[in-house]
Design a protein around this motif. Structure first.
Motif, PDB file in Angstrom:
ATOM      1  N   LEU A 371       0.818  -1.217   0.000  1.00  0.00           N
ATOM      2  CA  LEU A 371       0.000   0.000   0.000  1.00  0.00           C
ATOM      3  C   LEU A 371       0.848   1.262   0.000  1.00  0.00           C
ATOM      4  O   LEU A 371       0.391   2.325   0.417  1.00  0.00           O
ATOM      5  N   GLY A 372       2.098   1.154  -0.466  1.00  0.00           N
ATOM      6  CA  GLY A 372       2.962   2.323  -0.463  1.00  0.00           C
ATOM      7  C   GLY A 372       2.468   3.454  -1.328  1.00  0.00           C
ATOM      8  O   GLY A 372       2.746   4.622  -1.065  1.00  0.00           O
ATOM      9  N   TRP A 373       1.697   3.120  -2.365  1.00  0.00           N
ATOM     10  CA  TRP A 373       1.182   4.148  -3.274  1.00  0.00           C
ATOM     11  C   TRP A 373       0.082   4.995  -2.632  1.00  0.00           C
ATOM     12  O   TRP A 373      -0.240   6.077  -3.124  1.00  0.00           O
ATOM     13  N   LEU A 374      -0.491   4.511  -1.532  1.00  0.00           N
ATOM     14  CA  LEU A 374      -1.647   5.181  -0.944  1.00  0.00           C
ATOM     15  C   LEU A 374      -1.280   6.505  -0.280  1.00  0.00           C
ATOM     16  O   LEU A 374      -2.108   7.425  -0.218  1.00  0.00           O
ATOM     17  N   GLY A 375      -0.037   6.646   0.211  1.00  0.00           N
ATOM     18  CA  GLY A 375       0.343   7.865   0.909  1.00  0.00           C
ATOM     19  C   GLY A 375       0.256   9.102   0.045  1.00  0.00           C
ATOM     20  O   GLY A 375      -0.212  10.166   0.482  1.00  0.00           O
ATOM     21  N   GLY A 376       0.702   8.994  -1.211  1.00  0.00           N
ATOM     22  CA  GLY A 376       0.641  10.146  -2.107  1.00  0.00           C
ATOM     23  C   GLY A 376      -0.780  10.579  -2.401  1.00  0.00           C
ATOM     24  O   GLY A 376      -1.081  11.788  -2.457  1.00  0.00           O
ATOM     25  N   TYR A 377      -1.686   9.621  -2.575  1.00  0.00           N
ATOM     26  CA  TYR A 377      -3.077   9.981  -2.875  1.00  0.00           C
ATOM     27  C   TYR A 377      -3.771  10.573  -1.653  1.00  0.00           C
ATOM     28  O   TYR A 377      -4.645  11.444  -1.789  1.00  0.00           O
ATOM     29  N   LEU A 378      -3.407  10.116  -0.457  1.00  0.00           N
ATOM     30  CA  LEU A 378      -3.942  10.763   0.745  1.00  0.00           C
ATOM     31  C   LEU A 378      -3.427  12.195   0.868  1.00  0.00           C
ATOM     32  O   LEU A 378      -4.166  13.094   1.290  1.00  0.00           O
ATOM     33  N   ALA A 379      -2.166  12.426   0.499  1.00  0.00           N
ATOM     34  CA  ALA A 379      -1.630  13.788   0.492  1.00  0.00           C
ATOM     35  C   ALA A 379      -2.367  14.645  -0.524  1.00  0.00           C
ATOM     36  O   ALA A 379      -2.631  15.836  -0.289  1.00  0.00           O
ATOM     37  N   LEU A 380      -2.719  14.062  -1.659  1.00  0.00           N
ATOM     38  CA  LEU A 380      -3.468  14.801  -2.673  1.00  0.00           C
ATOM     39  C   LEU A 380      -4.834  15.220  -2.139  1.00  0.00           C
ATOM     40  O   LEU A 380      -5.268  16.371  -2.315  1.00  0.00           O
ATOM     41  N   LEU A 381      -5.513  14.292  -1.450  1.00  0.00           N
ATOM     42  CA  LEU A 381      -6.807  14.627  -0.856  1.00  0.00           C
ATOM     43  C   LEU A 381      -6.649  15.661   0.259  1.00  0.00           C
ATOM     44  O   LEU A 381      -7.505  16.549   0.408  1.00  0.00           O
ATOM     45  N   ALA A 382      -5.568  15.555   1.036  1.00  0.00           N
ATOM     46  CA  ALA A 382      -5.335  16.537   2.099  1.00  0.00           C
ATOM     47  C   ALA A 382      -5.109  17.926   1.515  1.00  0.00           C
ATOM     48  O   ALA A 382      -5.623  18.927   2.050  1.00  0.00           O
ATOM     49  N   GLY A 383      -4.346  18.024   0.426  1.00  0.00           N
ATOM     50  CA  GLY A 383      -4.142  19.321  -0.217  1.00  0.00           C
ATOM     51  C   GLY A 383      -5.431  19.907  -0.734  1.00  0.00           C
ATOM     52  O   GLY A 383      -5.683  21.118  -0.591  1.00  0.00           O
ATOM     53  N   ALA A 384      -6.294  19.062  -1.325  1.00  0.00           N
ATOM     54  CA  ALA A 384      -7.581  19.558  -1.820  1.00  0.00           C
ATOM     55  C   ALA A 384      -8.469  20.023  -0.663  1.00  0.00           C
ATOM     56  O   ALA A 384      -9.104  21.086  -0.735  1.00  0.00           O
ATOM     57  N   GLY A 385      -8.507  19.247   0.423  1.00  0.00           N
ATOM     58  CA  GLY A 385      -9.349  19.622   1.565  1.00  0.00           C
ATOM     59  C   GLY A 385      -8.881  20.888   2.253  1.00  0.00           C
ATOM     60  O   GLY A 385      -9.694  21.759   2.600  1.00  0.00           O
ATOM     61  N   LEU A 386      -7.573  21.024   2.447  1.00  0.00           N
ATOM     62  CA  LEU A 386      -7.048  22.229   3.107  1.00  0.00           C
ATOM     63  C   LEU A 386      -7.264  23.462   2.249  1.00  0.00           C
ATOM     64  O   LEU A 386      -7.578  24.542   2.760  1.00  0.00           O
ATOM     65  N   THR A 387      -7.083  23.335   0.932  1.00  0.00           N
ATOM     66  CA  THR A 387      -7.312  24.485   0.050  1.00  0.00           C
ATOM     67  C   THR A 387      -8.776  24.889   0.059  1.00  0.00           C
ATOM     68  O   THR A 387      -9.104  26.079   0.058  1.00  0.00           O
ATOM     69  N   PHE A 388      -9.656  23.900   0.082  1.00  0.00           N
ATOM     70  CA  PHE A 388     -11.080  24.222   0.157  1.00  0.00           C
ATOM     71  C   PHE A 388     -11.418  24.910   1.475  1.00  0.00           C
ATOM     72  O   PHE A 388     -12.211  25.860   1.515  1.00  0.00           O
ATOM     73  N   ALA A 389     -10.792  24.463   2.569  1.00  0.00           N
ATOM     74  CA  ALA A 389     -11.057  25.084   3.873  1.00  0.00           C
ATOM     75  C   ALA A 389     -10.513  26.496   3.940  1.00  0.00           C
ATOM     76  O   ALA A 389     -11.146  27.394   4.504  1.00  0.00           O
ATOM     77  N   LEU A 390      -9.323  26.710   3.353  1.00  0.00           N
ATOM     78  CA  LEU A 390      -8.709  28.037   3.387  1.00  0.00           C
ATOM     79  C   LEU A 390      -9.276  28.968   2.329  1.00  0.00           C
ATOM     80  O   LEU A 390      -9.072  30.188   2.408  1.00  0.00           O
ATOM     81  N   GLN A 391      -9.955  28.409   1.313  1.00  0.00           N
ATOM     82  CA  GLN A 391     -10.520  29.204   0.231  1.00  0.00           C
ATOM     83  C   GLN A 391      -9.449  29.971  -0.542  1.00  0.00           C
ATOM     84  O   GLN A 391      -9.718  31.047  -1.082  1.00  0.00           O
ATOM     85  N   SER A 392      -8.237  29.463  -0.580  1.00  0.00           N
ATOM     86  CA  SER A 392      -7.169  30.156  -1.297  1.00  0.00           C
ATOM     87  C   SER A 392      -6.043  29.176  -1.590  1.00  0.00           C
ATOM     88  O   SER A 392      -5.409  28.668  -0.660  1.00  0.00           O
ATOM     89  N   SER A 393      -5.797  28.911  -2.882  1.00  0.00           N
ATOM     90  CA  SER A 393      -4.676  28.055  -3.245  1.00  0.00           C
ATOM     91  C   SER A 393      -3.353  28.783  -3.063  1.00  0.00           C
ATOM     92  O   SER A 393      -2.332  28.161  -2.753  1.00  0.00           O
ATOM     93  N   SER A 394      -3.353  30.113  -3.232  1.00  0.00           N
ATOM     94  CA  SER A 394      -2.110  30.883  -3.077  1.00  0.00           C
ATOM     95  C   SER A 394      -1.591  30.810  -1.646  1.00  0.00           C
ATOM     96  O   SER A 394      -0.393  30.645  -1.413  1.00  0.00           O
ATOM     97  N   VAL A 395      -2.497  30.910  -0.676  1.00  0.00           N
ATOM     98  CA  VAL A 395      -2.086  30.844   0.725  1.00  0.00           C
ATOM     99  C   VAL A 395      -1.556  29.448   1.054  1.00  0.00           C
ATOM    100  O   VAL A 395      -0.540  29.300   1.749  1.00  0.00           O
ATOM    101  N   PHE A 396      -2.212  28.423   0.543  1.00  0.00           N
ATOM    102  CA  PHE A 396      -1.772  27.052   0.837  1.00  0.00           C
ATOM    103  C   PHE A 396      -0.389  26.781   0.235  1.00  0.00           C
ATOM    104  O   PHE A 396       0.503  26.268   0.920  1.00  0.00           O
ATOM    105  N   THR A 397      -0.197  27.113  -1.032  1.00  0.00           N
ATOM    106  CA  THR A 397       1.104  26.871  -1.660  1.00  0.00           C
ATOM    107  C   THR A 397       2.187  27.746  -1.038  1.00  0.00           C
ATOM    108  O   THR A 397       3.332  27.308  -0.896  1.00  0.00           O
TER     109      THR A 397
END
Length: 600
Positions: A371-397
């Motif tokens: 299941l080593g491949w699963l970590g990257g996809y969880l990070a992808l979902l975390a990035g999407a969720g945090l950006t949605f919560a912050l309402q700003s991709s610029s602030v997240f990046t």
């Protein structure tokens, strides 16, 4: 063994001797406790283990423990405060760029003849997003023009692609604040570059495909046809709630002015907001009121006394938008850089020893096989969720880049986080489109879906298959070049986000034939050089003897050294000069582990 020198003096090995040892170790495959590198004394991509030199907790007295707890609380408060002012400075920076270039952006969008060219549309999206420093503003302009029938959906697709590319300029600007330390700058700049490289590679594949097949437009139409839609609520804007009390005391902008300019309603009004509401129910005048105490007012007009003036720093100023924009730009950049330096210093102070290892282990952890491949996809979902919560991709990046600089997040883990941020900002646009008026909702949703499918296609292209994750090695190499020649970062910003887009836009004004005649050979030449360079490294036997190296070209055409000498002479205070070449030599004879493990 050679005899020792008189006085027990150990001679310092010269750089030539060290290079000879390095080459021997590389050829023989000798292992060592320390990595052997051609440049520098450490591997910048090996996350540094910061040593905790403080006294253990058990050995501290009561006063010492209280002092450490108070220091930790003070650092935490300082980190949160610096992060808050950092986010506020990004908001003010966006306002400054809108004051400087918003009306220009509206005028650019109005030229429908130019927008019919896909390359021109892409360039306009990059330029406008770089000008206003907000992908949300650029996307809102496109949605308004499509809803007003001033722009077709097909013409809006390249602009959306350009908006996606232009938003990566914020993280690049943030990474340049860490240019004081070479390794930190290399990691931070690579983190910002991987975002831009991903966007550019996706554009290079999807723009020709979209021009030929209208794939994204058709996908968005199918998605709209398959869904039963109803207007929804406005997406929550958490960051605005937190930053508004401070940023609204500095400046407030009237967003309707730029929309009016883009949709063809010319206006000379200032973008600075002067009136922020009314005292209550508007007073309706039943007759013309031409008294001596005020101006004449037409019938059924709202009395000026009912309007409340805004309470911000530039509410009643006589300065032009350009002057206010320059003031805000200088102030916000100063605060942003100061907060970023303070954040990096506090992170370096806090993330030491066990804390550093725990944080890095959690963030960069991978699941066990298979299941080593699963970590990257969880990070992808975390990035999407945090950006949605912050309402700003610029602030997240912009928050990810300093963490990469100090070594908390690796490039391999930051890559899916940044891709998730691209997805998160499109879901925000989808919810905002659902909150649009009923007559504009379908067009707004189609543009938001095009943006979503563009980023989803990029993930399928450059992340799904590990062998095709080309942005990661390209960003590593680009970061290494930029760390050695720091002026390359400024050249990249000027060329990638200003000069080249302006040149392409100027050629597009002359027509598609001129753009193809000039740009086609240049693009073909660049692709040919890339192909030959790749073959030189991996399959030199496939090339003629003449093309197996670029040594036959003048030095300034295949090396940055002549350019570096020129820039170093012109750059004041040696800011652009590369690091000294004696670091490896000093590391070799000053590090006892290297001396103990290698026989010189």
């Amino acid at each position: 063994m050679p005899s020792s020198l008189p006085g027990s003096q150990v001679p310092h090995p010269t750089l030539d001797a060290v290079d000879l040892v390095d080459r021997t170790l590389r050829n023989e495959g000798t292992s060592s406790s320390a990595p052997v590198l051609e440049e520098g004394d450490t591997d910048p991509w090996a996350l540094s283990q910061l040593k905790d030199t403080s006294q253990p907790w058990k050995e501290l007295s009561v006063a010492g423990r209280l002092h450490r707890v108070a220091g930790s609380v003070f650092k935490a408060c300082g980190l949160l405060g610096s992060l808050y002012f950092f986010i506020c400075s990004l908001d003010v920076l966006s306002s400054a760029f809108q004051l400087l270039g918003s009306k220009m952006a509206g005028d650019i969008f109005k030229d429908n003849v130019v927008l019919s060219n896909p390359v021109a549309g892409l360039v306009i999206g990059v330029l406008v997003t770089a000008l206003v420093q907000s992908s949300s503003t650029s996307s809102s302009i496109v949605v308004s023009m499509v809803a007003a029938k001033l722009l077709t959906v097909r013409a809006s697709v390249p602009i959306i692609m350009g908006v996606n590319v232009g938003t990566s300029i914020t993280s690049t600007l943030v990474s340049m604040a860490q240019s004081g330390d070479r390794d930190e700058f290399q990691r931070a700049f690579s983190g910002s570059a991987v975002h831009g490289i991903f966007n550019w590679l996706t554009v290079l594949v999807l723009l020709p495909l979209e021009s030929a097949t209208a794939l994204l437009e058709r996908l968005s139409e199918l998605a709209l046809g398959a869904a039963s839609l109803s207007p929804g609520a406005q997406a929550p804007d958490i960051l605005k709630v937190l930053t508004k009390p401070l940023t609204h005391l500095i400046v407030q902008l009237d967003s309707d002015v730029i929309m009016s300019s883009a949709t063809g309603n010319a206006t000379n009004r200032s973008l600075i907001k002067r009136w922020c509401g009314t005292t209550g129910q508007p007073t309706r005048e039943n007759s013309s009121n031409c008294g001596a105490f005020g101006p004449c007012m037409e019938r059924n007009s709202t009395a000026p006394v009912d309007r409340l003036p805004c309470r911000h720093l530039f509410a009643g100023t006589e300065l032009t938008d350009l002057a206010v924009g320059c003031i805000l730009l200088a102030g916000s950049l100063l605060v942003l850089c100061g907060c970023l330096v303070l954040i990096v210093k506090l992170l370096n102070s806090v993330l030491r020893g066990r804390v550093a290892r725990a944080v890095r282990t959690v963030i960069n952890a991978d699941f066990p096989f298979p299941l080593g491949w699963l970590g990257g996809y969880l990070a992808l979902l975390a990035g999407a969720g945090l950006t949605f919560a912050l309402q700003s991709s610029s602030v997240f990046t912009a928050a990810i880049v300093p963490l990469m600089g100090v070594g908390v997040i690796s490039l391999d883990r930051a890559y899916p986080l940044l891709l998730g941020s691209n997805i998160g900002t499109t879901t925000t646009a989808l919810l905002a489109a659902l909150a649009s008026p009923a007559d504009r909702m379908l067009s707004a949703l189609q543009v938001a879906l095009i943006h979503f499918f563009f980023n989803l296609a990029g993930i399928l292209l450059w992340y799904l298959v590990p062998a095709l994750r080309l942005p990661i090695p390209l960003a590593r190499h680009f970061g290494a070049v930029t760390a050695r020649y720091r002026w390359v970062a400024g050249v990249y910003l000027l060329l990638g986000f200003l000069l080249l887009p302006l040149a392409a836009f100027g050629l597009s004004l002359a027509g598609g034939t001129v753009l193809a005649a000039v740009g086609g050979p240049l693009v073909g030449l660049v692709l040919l050089v890339i192909l030959v360079t790749v073959l030189q490294r991996h399959r030199p036997a496939w090339l003629p003897a003449r093309l197996r190296s670029w040594a036959w070209l003048p030095l300034w055409l295949h090396s940055l050294e002549p350019w570096d000498r020129l820039v170093t002479r012109c750059c004041p205070c040696n800011v652009c000069s590369p690091p000294k070449a004696t670091t490896k030599e000093a590391h070799c004879y000053e590090n006892p582990e290297v001396l103990a493990s290698q026989q010189l």
